[in-house]
Design a protein around this motif. Sequence first.
Motif, PDB file in Angstrom:
ATOM      1  N   ILE A   1       1.196  -0.582   0.030  1.00  0.00           N
ATOM      2  CA  ILE A   1       0.006  -0.310  -0.352  1.00  0.00           C
ATOM      3  C   ILE A   1       0.715   0.972  -0.038  1.00  0.00           C
ATOM      4  CG2 ILE A   1       0.169  -0.513   2.452  1.00  0.00           C
ATOM      5  CD1 ILE A   1      -2.825   1.330   2.298  1.00  0.00           C
ATOM      6  N   GLY A   2       2.532   1.032   0.417  1.00  0.00           N
ATOM      7  CA  GLY A   2       2.537   2.306   0.819  1.00  0.00           C
ATOM      8  C   GLY A   2       3.187   2.733  -0.819  1.00  0.00           C
ATOM      9  N   TYR A   3       3.110   1.845  -1.554  1.00  0.00           N
ATOM     10  CA  TYR A   3       3.797   2.124  -3.039  1.00  0.00           C
ATOM     11  C   TYR A   3       2.379   3.429  -3.761  1.00  0.00           C
ATOM     12  CZ  TYR A   3       7.527  -0.629  -4.042  1.00  0.00           C
ATOM     13  OH  TYR A   3       8.571  -2.065  -3.940  1.00  0.00           O
ATOM     14  N   LEU A   4       1.163   3.291  -3.424  1.00  0.00           N
ATOM     15  CA  LEU A   4       0.390   4.150  -3.688  1.00  0.00           C
ATOM     16  C   LEU A   4       0.026   5.375  -3.529  1.00  0.00           C
ATOM     17  CD1 LEU A   4      -2.925   1.344  -3.873  1.00  0.00           C
ATOM     18  CD2 LEU A   4      -1.333   2.112  -5.890  1.00  0.00           C
ATOM     19  N   VAL A   5       0.916   5.599  -1.583  1.00  0.00           N
ATOM     20  CA  VAL A   5       0.814   7.009  -1.138  1.00  0.00           C
ATOM     21  C   VAL A   5       1.953   7.902  -1.880  1.00  0.00           C
ATOM     22  CG1 VAL A   5       1.291   7.414   1.295  1.00  0.00           C
ATOM     23  CG2 VAL A   5      -0.311   5.380   0.777  1.00  0.00           C
ATOM     24  N   LEU A   6       3.012   6.737  -1.867  1.00  0.00           N
ATOM     25  CA  LEU A   6       4.446   7.385  -2.243  1.00  0.00           C
ATOM     26  C   LEU A   6       4.247   7.954  -3.840  1.00  0.00           C
ATOM     27  CD1 LEU A   6       7.108   5.146  -1.530  1.00  0.00           C
ATOM     28  CD2 LEU A   6       6.936   7.792  -0.739  1.00  0.00           C
ATOM     29  N   CYS A   7       2.946   7.311  -4.844  1.00  0.00           N
ATOM     30  CA  CYS A   7       2.513   7.706  -6.363  1.00  0.00           C
ATOM     31  C   CYS A   7       1.893   9.398  -6.085  1.00  0.00           C
ATOM     32  CB  CYS A   7       1.432   6.930  -6.714  1.00  0.00           C
ATOM     33  SG  CYS A   7       1.903   5.792  -7.610  1.00  0.00           S
ATOM     34  N   GLN A   8       1.611   9.854  -5.054  1.00  0.00           N
ATOM     35  CA  GLN A   8       0.868  11.181  -4.865  1.00  0.00           C
ATOM     36  C   GLN A   8       1.636  12.446  -4.969  1.00  0.00           C
ATOM     37  OE1 GLN A   8      -3.656  10.882  -1.942  1.00  0.00           O
ATOM     38  NE2 GLN A   8      -1.950   8.782  -1.896  1.00  0.00           N
ATOM     39  N   ASN A   9       2.437  12.178  -3.876  1.00  0.00           N
ATOM     40  CA  ASN A   9       3.467  13.497  -4.240  1.00  0.00           C
ATOM     41  C   ASN A   9       5.143  12.916  -3.952  1.00  0.00           C
ATOM     42  OD1 ASN A   9       1.455  15.280  -3.246  1.00  0.00           O
ATOM     43  ND2 ASN A   9       1.266  13.988  -1.198  1.00  0.00           N
ATOM     44  N   PHE A  10       4.871  11.690  -4.389  1.00  0.00           N
ATOM     45  CA  PHE A  10       6.724  11.548  -4.761  1.00  0.00           C
ATOM     46  C   PHE A  10       6.801  11.069  -5.697  1.00  0.00           C
ATOM     47  CE2 PHE A  10       5.609  12.613  -0.403  1.00  0.00           C
ATOM     48  CZ  PHE A  10       6.863  13.345  -0.063  1.00  0.00           C
ATOM     49  N   GLN A  11       6.544  11.016  -6.936  1.00  0.00           N
ATOM     50  CA  GLN A  11       6.344  10.218  -8.157  1.00  0.00           C
ATOM     51  C   GLN A  11       7.735   9.940  -8.950  1.00  0.00           C
ATOM     52  OE1 GLN A  11       3.699  11.243 -11.190  1.00  0.00           O
ATOM     53  NE2 GLN A  11       1.680  10.493  -9.619  1.00  0.00           N
ATOM     54  N   PRO A  12       8.577  11.443  -8.621  1.00  0.00           N
ATOM     55  CA  PRO A  12      10.174  11.909  -9.484  1.00  0.00           C
ATOM     56  C   PRO A  12      11.369  10.432  -8.863  1.00  0.00           C
ATOM     57  CG  PRO A  12       8.841  13.758  -9.079  1.00  0.00           C
ATOM     58  CD  PRO A  12       8.123  12.698  -8.579  1.00  0.00           C
ATOM     59  N   GLU A  13      10.072  10.732  -7.327  1.00  0.00           N
ATOM     60  CA  GLU A  13      11.362   9.830  -6.523  1.00  0.00           C
ATOM     61  C   GLU A  13      11.460   8.144  -6.886  1.00  0.00           C
ATOM     62  OE1 GLU A  13      10.031  12.289  -5.484  1.00  0.00           O
ATOM     63  OE2 GLU A  13      11.925  13.463  -4.617  1.00  0.00           O
ATOM     64  N   LEU A  14       9.848   7.646  -7.188  1.00  0.00           N
ATOM     65  CA  LEU A  14       9.563   6.367  -7.759  1.00  0.00           C
ATOM     66  C   LEU A  14      10.783   5.880  -8.775  1.00  0.00           C
ATOM     67  CD1 LEU A  14       5.892   6.133  -7.081  1.00  0.00           C
ATOM     68  CD2 LEU A  14       7.701   4.381  -5.320  1.00  0.00           C
ATOM     69  N   GLY A  15      10.555   7.217  -9.735  1.00  0.00           N
ATOM     70  CA  GLY A  15      11.631   7.365 -10.986  1.00  0.00           C
ATOM     71  C   GLY A  15      12.972   6.622 -10.728  1.00  0.00           C
ATOM     72  N   LYS A  16      13.719   7.665  -9.193  1.00  0.00           N
ATOM     73  CA  LYS A  16      14.951   7.321  -9.383  1.00  0.00           C
ATOM     74  C   LYS A  16      14.944   6.162  -8.544  1.00  0.00           C
ATOM     75  CE  LYS A  16      15.969  11.834  -7.909  1.00  0.00           C
ATOM     76  NZ  LYS A  16      15.988  13.066  -6.605  1.00  0.00           N
ATOM     77  N   ILE A  17      14.008   5.482  -8.214  1.00  0.00           N
ATOM     78  CA  ILE A  17      13.701   3.996  -7.285  1.00  0.00           C
ATOM     79  C   ILE A  17      14.170   3.088  -8.738  1.00  0.00           C
ATOM     80  CG2 ILE A  17      12.772   2.323  -6.186  1.00  0.00           C
ATOM     81  CD1 ILE A  17      11.273   4.247  -4.344  1.00  0.00           C
ATOM     82  N   LYS A  18      13.231   2.899  -9.696  1.00  0.00           N
ATOM     83  CA  LYS A  18      13.412   2.551 -10.896  1.00  0.00           C
ATOM     84  C   LYS A  18      15.173   2.409 -11.090  1.00  0.00           C
ATOM     85  CE  LYS A  18       8.367   2.297 -11.769  1.00  0.00           C
ATOM     86  NZ  LYS A  18       6.863   2.750 -12.538  1.00  0.00           N
ATOM     87  N   SER A  19      15.020   3.191 -11.207  1.00  0.00           N
ATOM     88  CA  SER A  19      16.522   3.565 -12.269  1.00  0.00           C
ATOM     89  C   SER A  19      18.118   2.391 -11.188  1.00  0.00           C
ATOM     90  CB  SER A  19      17.240   4.838 -11.906  1.00  0.00           C
ATOM     91  OG  SER A  19      18.312   4.919 -12.307  1.00  0.00           O
ATOM     92  N   LYS A  20      17.744   3.398  -9.697  1.00  0.00           N
ATOM     93  CA  LYS A  20      18.601   1.853  -9.161  1.00  0.00           C
ATOM     94  C   LYS A  20      18.184   0.722  -8.538  1.00  0.00           C
ATOM     95  CE  LYS A  20      20.772   4.754  -6.497  1.00  0.00           C
ATOM     96  NZ  LYS A  20      21.737   4.416  -6.437  1.00  0.00           N
ATOM     97  N   ARG A  21      16.645   0.392  -9.058  1.00  0.00           N
ATOM     98  CA  ARG A  21      16.755  -1.055  -8.370  1.00  0.00           C
ATOM     99  C   ARG A  21      17.046  -1.923  -9.719  1.00  0.00           C
ATOM    100  NH1 ARG A  21      11.595  -3.680  -7.418  1.00  0.00           N
ATOM    101  NH2 ARG A  21      12.160  -5.303  -7.221  1.00  0.00           N
ATOM    102  N   ARG A  22      17.522  -0.818 -11.456  1.00  0.00           N
ATOM    103  CA  ARG A  22      17.798  -1.602 -12.505  1.00  0.00           C
ATOM    104  C   ARG A  22      19.276  -1.687 -12.489  1.00  0.00           C
ATOM    105  NH1 ARG A  22      14.029   1.154 -15.164  1.00  0.00           N
ATOM    106  NH2 ARG A  22      14.703   3.208 -15.222  1.00  0.00           N
TER     107      ARG A  22
END
Length: 880
Positions: free
Chosen positions: A742-763
């Motif tokens: 559920i934390g992902y859905l919460v982060l989506c609202q105000n921290f979408q750029p940071e989610l993009g950084k997470i995807k990049s770091k995971r790769r």
Amino acid sequence: MPAGDRLRILLVEQNPVELKLLQELLQDPQQRNIDICALSTLHDAIEKIQQQSFDIALIDAVSRDVQHLGLFHAIKAKAEDLPVIILLETLDQNLLRQAMDEGVQDYMFKQEVDSSNLLTTIRHVVLRARLKRLPGKPGSVAPVISKAWTKEGLDELTGLPGQVLFIECLEYEIKRARRYSQFMALMFIHIDGLEAVFAQAGEEAVDAILLAYSERLKNILRASDTSGFYAENEFSCILNDLSAESDVHIIVSKVEASLSAPVSFCSQRLQTRIKIGLALYPDDSDDIAGLTQCARTALNSARREADSNAKVFNARVRSQDLERFKVADAVRFALEKNELQLYLQPVLDLAQKKVIAVEAMLHWQHPDYEEISSRDIMFLAELAGLIQPVGEWLLRQACLQHRRMRQQQMALKVRLHLPSGIFRNSGCPALLRTILTETGMAAENLQLAVPVSAIMQSPENAQAILAQLDHIGVGILLDDFGGNRSSMQILKDYPIKGLVIENNIISRINSHQDVCGIVKTIIGMCQALHLDLVAKGVDSAVQEKLLSAWRCPAVQGRYYAGAVVADEFFSLPLWADIARDKAGEEQTSRNEQQDTAQAIRDSLASLNSLPPMSGTTRQLIRIRNNPDAGMAELELIIGRDPAIAAQIIRYANAPFFGNQGQINTLKEAVMTALGFEGALNMALGIAVLGNLQNSGCSGLDLHAFWRHAVYAAALSQAIARQVGVQDVRPGTAWLAGLLQNIGYLVLCQNFQPELGKIKSKRRQHPDLLVTDVEERVLGISHAEVGLRVLRAWHFPEEIVSAVFEHHNVSYVGEHAVYANIILIANRTLAQHSIGDETLGLIPPGILQMLSLSEAGLKKIMDEIMGSRDGLDTMGNHLAA
């Protein structure tokens, strides 16, 4: 008993009033699966036995047809295997002793009979009798024994009760002995030498021995006794209705003689040794815990004495043993209570004064035993039969700690002290390999310090296990070197990479000239043989100066730093210079990370950035917190939200419920497939996640999110139905599995750029756990975000804990069972490329705690994958 497993009772009582009363007691409204054949004469009873079979006979001990046990004898002549309970008017010791000797399973006084104790006695007698008839092979247990008795599991090899069921039987027998003022005994039988048989002839040979012993015990013990398979090399027996201690010695002699005989296997004669410990009720103790403790104390005494195979507990002589077992019992609960901690002590390169390794050790936060060393904890764990889970905990924690060090760019080796009993566990190398893979730790970064004494006590087993450990690639050090038991031959015959000089040698180098010579010789020998060397226990500048002059390569001791809890390790003064050398760029990155984490926490604290909960969600939470809420109210609330109602009907038609296409209404879905709790949790989960999703989540692949959520929920629910742990609710497991991210859905609202950084770091770092990557980028993980949201919305603590801890293999808190179920579900799904887990390895320790087997888990997953069309459809609908 489950439907279809009906209990057939033959009731024979000459008095018509008492016959009618017994019928009424047996016809409990809640016991609809009982068939009663009530008769008043011996002739009718014999005729009925010839016509049909029964599970048990309940008969008058003395009837007007025949005196004394004549009725019993007549029935046994026609149905030899039929278990019998006799009913007595008054206590007749001679009659009772004769009855038990001749095969009566139990007895009851007529004036004490009520519905509860009568049904309980019948079920235990039926269980005991069926166990005696069971062949000890897998697959034969389930059809014969009711699931009401096998929830915690009969051992699938021997067909005997496992530890949980055996303790339940012991509780019943103690109550019975207390009610009738009878003597009884608890006996433990430990088998020594199974490791040698395994090394010589393999696992099938060990199974052959256990099967043979279980069958011999069934033949030796009386009809009123119960045997069990208490641990992997230990049987247990309850000996009932004893008239004197001399009865015990007769039974023990029979057990010794029978189990000492060799077992034939593939033209081989396999031989083991047995040790027996026995305690008496009520002389030694009158409760389960005390009686078990006394019997284990007696067993330990027998195992210590080479010339004794059996010991009866003696409180006068064994008071110290009893105290030690109290401590061992405390170890038994240390993992569950989260009392164990990982402590670290640095190892330094003496010339450069640089930290090159750490020793990981156990620390026990126990209120009554504050000064217990790491080695003593291991000793007590071995004494309590818990060396495997405690050792696994230490190993996994040390490897996880190394991963944290690696994240801080610390190239340090980790050293562990192996307990003496390590060479009695042939599964150690396999476990080590699993944990190294699971934690991503390179084998060459792990050092295992092996006691000299352990190798000398078991040289053949040590040779085999150390060779396997060496093949894995870990460094093997010889611990406690320099004492009286040190042997140069060990360095020649075993794959030793280094030595650890024991503490009491180093403590005397500044006062004993002969000790100085020993240490200098060891240092010179290691230089010549190219072995690593650590001098342990350096406590003064004088000792350091001497070791430096002799060119000792590495040191460890309180002079540099004591052992501290792992979280405080990098706060030691040793790291001051390292901290000052951190680059400004790294500091800036850390500040940004902290700022982001704080911004997220502030947002969650006020919840201003979250959409308000929908009316449906609020109503469902209110119902969940109201124990008096009913089915009609739940159906009404769900029915007002057609989208949720449609998903529930769709899910109820999944193949694993067996209702494919037959569920058409919400009422049918709730009543037939899901039940009140299942429907409530499903509706609540869909409402909460749908509410957050509706706020907009363009930075998240919602189809992948919902597919994982639906699969994880279904698999968690299925696993929860099978685990051997009490009070696990499948509906709660379903909701925890659905809400875990559920934390992902919460982060989506105000921290979408940071989610993009997470995807990049995971790769860039596919080997790291997703939570580790998130904490690197954001300073906070989606698991912590989920925890804060669900707590703010007053969700049950078991859901909150599972959401926060489901990536943590070492979590052992109050609600660990739900976190462990989700962890297993996610790792199983990872094998099918579903979800955010990077590992598909299932920790064997967690499977063991949940009483799950790998084969059982595979069967559950096959059932889930058989429903993937329906689950995929549901996930797509929810994502849309």
